[in-house]
Design a protein around this motif. Sequence first.
Motif, PDB file in Angstrom:
ATOM      1  N   GLU A   6     -28.488 -27.838 -49.296  1.00 28.33           N
ATOM      2  CA  GLU A   6     -29.010 -26.825 -50.206  1.00 28.33           C
ATOM      3  C   GLU A   6     -27.824 -26.088 -50.790  1.00 28.33           C
ATOM      4  OE1 GLU A   6     -31.886 -22.861 -50.124  1.00 28.33           O
ATOM      5  OE2 GLU A   6     -31.965 -24.322 -48.488  1.00 28.33           O
ATOM      6  N   GLY A   7     -27.414 -26.528 -51.956  1.00 29.36           N
ATOM      7  CA  GLY A   7     -26.196 -25.995 -52.548  1.00 29.36           C
ATOM      8  C   GLY A   7     -24.995 -26.474 -51.746  1.00 29.36           C
ATOM      9  N   ASP A   8     -24.116 -25.552 -51.367  1.00 33.33           N
ATOM     10  CA  ASP A   8     -22.947 -25.898 -50.565  1.00 33.33           C
ATOM     11  C   ASP A   8     -23.208 -25.778 -49.063  1.00 33.33           C
ATOM     12  OD1 ASP A   8     -21.428 -26.476 -52.765  1.00 33.33           O
ATOM     13  OD2 ASP A   8     -20.597 -24.443 -52.936  1.00 33.33           O
ATOM     14  N   SER A   9     -24.409 -25.377 -48.702  1.00 36.01           N
ATOM     15  CA  SER A   9     -24.744 -25.192 -47.285  1.00 36.01           C
ATOM     16  C   SER A   9     -25.427 -26.448 -46.735  1.00 36.01           C
ATOM     17  CB  SER A   9     -25.670 -23.990 -47.107  1.00 36.01           C
ATOM     18  OG  SER A   9     -25.063 -22.808 -47.579  1.00 36.01           O
ATOM     19  N   PRO A  10     -24.831 -27.097 -45.720  1.00 33.06           N
ATOM     20  CA  PRO A  10     -25.443 -28.305 -45.168  1.00 33.06           C
ATOM     21  C   PRO A  10     -26.702 -27.990 -44.361  1.00 33.06           C
ATOM     22  CG  PRO A  10     -23.508 -27.693 -43.887  1.00 33.06           C
ATOM     23  CD  PRO A  10     -23.569 -26.759 -45.059  1.00 33.06           C
ATOM     24  N   SER A  61     -26.002 -33.011 -40.093  1.00 33.66           N
ATOM     25  CA  SER A  61     -26.002 -32.752 -41.526  1.00 33.66           C
ATOM     26  C   SER A  61     -26.313 -34.034 -42.303  1.00 33.66           C
ATOM     27  CB  SER A  61     -24.650 -32.170 -41.960  1.00 33.66           C
ATOM     28  OG  SER A  61     -23.608 -33.110 -41.727  1.00 33.66           O
ATOM     29  N   PHE A  62     -26.444 -33.875 -43.601  1.00 30.93           N
ATOM     30  CA  PHE A  62     -26.887 -34.959 -44.474  1.00 30.93           C
ATOM     31  C   PHE A  62     -25.898 -36.126 -44.496  1.00 30.93           C
ATOM     32  CE2 PHE A  62     -27.089 -36.709 -48.904  1.00 30.93           C
ATOM     33  CZ  PHE A  62     -28.293 -37.381 -48.752  1.00 30.93           C
ATOM     34  N   VAL A  63     -26.435 -37.351 -44.408  1.00 33.82           N
ATOM     35  CA  VAL A  63     -25.622 -38.563 -44.494  1.00 33.82           C
ATOM     36  C   VAL A  63     -25.693 -39.099 -45.928  1.00 33.82           C
ATOM     37  CG1 VAL A  63     -25.372 -40.953 -43.716  1.00 33.82           C
ATOM     38  CG2 VAL A  63     -25.925 -39.141 -42.064  1.00 33.82           C
ATOM     39  N   TYR A  64     -24.561 -39.023 -46.627  1.00 31.37           N
ATOM     40  CA  TYR A  64     -24.504 -39.520 -47.998  1.00 31.37           C
ATOM     41  C   TYR A  64     -24.594 -41.044 -48.040  1.00 31.37           C
ATOM     42  CZ  TYR A  64     -23.008 -34.915 -49.675  1.00 31.37           C
ATOM     43  OH  TYR A  64     -22.961 -33.576 -50.008  1.00 31.37           O
ATOM     44  N   SER A  97     -22.030 -34.924 -44.858  1.00 38.57           N
ATOM     45  CA  SER A  97     -21.720 -33.611 -45.416  1.00 38.57           C
ATOM     46  C   SER A  97     -20.899 -32.786 -44.434  1.00 38.57           C
ATOM     47  CB  SER A  97     -23.011 -32.873 -45.748  1.00 38.57           C
ATOM     48  OG  SER A  97     -22.745 -31.534 -46.093  1.00 38.57           O
ATOM     49  N   GLY A  98     -19.816 -32.192 -44.956  1.00 35.79           N
ATOM     50  CA  GLY A  98     -18.980 -31.321 -44.144  1.00 35.79           C
ATOM     51  C   GLY A  98     -19.092 -29.872 -44.540  1.00 35.79           C
TER      52      GLY A  98
END
Length: 251
Positions: free
Chosen positions: A147-151, A183-186, A206-207
Amino acid sequence: MPFSTAPKESMSRGVLASLPRPRTRRRRLTAALGGSLVVIAGGTWLLLGTGPRPGDHAPMAICAVDGFTLRADVDADGHLDEVNEGTSSAVFQRDDHRTVVRVDDARGFWQKLRGASKEDMETRGAFGDFDGDGYLDLAVFYSQQDEGDSPQDNMVVHEVHYGPLARDLSSDRTGTIRIRSSSFVYEARAIDTDHDGRAELEVLQSGGDGSVSSHVGRQDRGGVSVSREGTHDFEPYREPDALGYDACEDR
């Protein structure tokens, strides 16, 4: 002559005997529970399905068409299939019939249900022989986008389906992908970098603050363990030999 009631009594007994006996409370409860179990079992079968089962053909050689495409006998039926790492899908070719199955279909019913209430959930997968038995395996991630820059810290699925795989990409043998962050896996990639017959799992995750971390996982204790160390490297293009398999001769 006195009037006799014998025929009437006999007739009454015959009529009563032909009527259904009233159910006791216990019998009604037993019947209701039995009917419920039948409905539940039938509904579960329809929702989960049995899935097309894989064959028992011996492993066939895995080869690379290019940096994103493999040829392998995914379902062990003796015919080579095509796997596209770029689109995370498998193509099963039977005579003139071509079936494309995406990794999103590999999630079970309950796994899909768990993520149904969340927005921006995405499935990522990588095909590779992680345990070195010659059959192609599938690593599956199901996580929520940032969500934006927040994982987001929501990863519903992180598991390996060990081959041979069914034609819906399910498997009777699965293992956990042990990964520290949720966190999200691209993207997930399977690459046999050292050519030892066991693919390594690269996870681009995502880091936070818009960064992407690259982590490496290897077969370990019936699953895949992902290292804590990571680099910030996102490489969209890969050379034809990047998957670590020999090139297909007829490509």
